[in-house]
Design an enzyme around this catalytic site. Structure first.
Site, PDB file in Angstrom:
ATOM      1  N   HIS A  27      -8.036  10.336   4.338  1.00 52.23           N
ATOM      2  CA  HIS A  27      -7.504   9.310   5.162  1.00 52.23           C
ATOM      3  C   HIS A  27      -7.822   9.462   6.656  1.00 52.23           C
ATOM      4  O   HIS A  27      -7.526  10.576   7.068  1.00 52.23           O
ATOM      5  CB  HIS A  27      -5.911   9.223   4.968  1.00 52.23           C
ATOM      6  N   ASP A  84       0.900  -0.956  -0.207  1.00 51.28           N
ATOM      7  CA  ASP A  84       0.142   0.008  -0.134  1.00 51.28           C
ATOM      8  C   ASP A  84       0.869   1.285  -0.064  1.00 51.28           C
ATOM      9  O   ASP A  84       1.973   1.117   0.805  1.00 51.28           O
ATOM     10  CB  ASP A  84      -0.924  -0.083   1.216  1.00 51.28           C
TER      11      ASP A  84
END
Ligand code: 13P
Length: 281
Positions: A181, A82
């Site tokens: 996020h 990621d």
């Protein structure tokens, strides 16, 4: 079984579902995610090892553990790197056996992001590995462990996305349409109109970062708009930490091995919730 994410995502895209991509960095998080996927009916799942967790675990250890755990379960599992902006780490993950990598050049000028992504695609595809890239920029919400507090929202431009995908050959594109996020300070304002334009332009699996805290209805609308991979990290951590902290309040502290079992089960709870959201429209 360890696989790359291409088949998983193209099938999810066709069937209007999304595959959950959950961040992992130790045995407990990997077990928590896999146990949830099995319990929910053998769902395909992505173990997302963020480049920022290299201090918790090496790429080699992440691969060995994911391989061993996935061999013991009859579900397709993709070990994914990621958010990684370091090309050396991306190439190392591909050599190590990861099934997909996210090269994150979203902080770079468009041409440079595109040139680097194209290089990653050439190497990764020759090794049978899938590639995700990001265009636009995602802001940071509360308690986020990704990016930095100064990250600002820059929506993905559909025309640039078309050029980017055509020139790089990337397998999935992370889009910026208003998710953040971390946890949302209010109700998320997700630009489904932009998502629709990108989907029309690309007709390829799209990736939604910042899955924690997005309401179920909005998730379903995003899946209908072409999102086939949804990333979740913060809520797994905040739920596990807040529940575990309650175990430390009593007069007698539990043994660490007991906390470790509980950590796994708290991770599973959040993963199950999101797998349910991602499968049922
Ligand atoms: P959250 O931490 O907001 O769930 O986002 C996770 C993510 O996008 C990982 O790449």
């Amino acid at each position: 079984m360890l696989v790359n994410f291409n088949e998983m995502l193209s099938r999810a895209y066709r069937e209007k579902r999304a595959v959950g991509s959950f961040n992992v960095y130790n045995y407990e998080t990997m077990r928590g995610v896999l146990d949830a996927a099995v319990e929910m009916g053998a769902k395909p799942v992505i173990l997302a090892f963020g480049a920022k967790y290299l201090e918790n675990m090496s790429l080699q250890d992440a691969y060995s553990m994911a391989l061993s755990l996935s061999r013991q379960r009859d579900i397709p599992v993709c070990l994914h790197l990621d958010h990684c902006s370091d090309l050396d780490v991306v190439f190392q993950a591909i050599r190590e056996g990861f099934g997909s990598v996210m090269y994150d050049g979203s902080g770079l000028p468009f041409e440079e992001n595109m040139a680097n992504t194209e290089l990653v695609c050439r190497f990764a595809h020759a090794c049978g590995v899938s590639v995700e890239a990001e265009l636009g920029s995602i802001a940071a919400g509360e308690a986020s462990h990704e990016g930095s507090a100064d990250d600002r929202e820059v929506y993905t431009d559909p025309a640039s996305a078309r050029e980017f995908v055509a020139r790089t050959g990337v397998d999935a594109l992370a889009v910026s349409i208003g998710t953040v996020h971390g946890l949302y300070k209010g109700v998320p304002n997700i630009r489904l109109d932009i998502l629709e334009e990108i989907n029309e332009a690309l007709k390829k699996p799209l990736v939604l970062h910042g899955g924690s805290g997005i309401p179920e209805k909005t998730i379903h609308a995003c899946i209908r708009g072409g999102v086939s991979k949804i990333n979740v990290n913060t809520e797994m951590s905040s739920h596990a930490v807040s529940e575990l902290s309650k175990r430390l309040e009593g007069p007698k502290l539990p043994h660490l091995s007991v906390l470790s079992l509980e950590e796994r089960s708290f991770i599973s709870d959040v993963v199950k919730k999101y797998i349910r959201f991602f499968e049922v429209l």
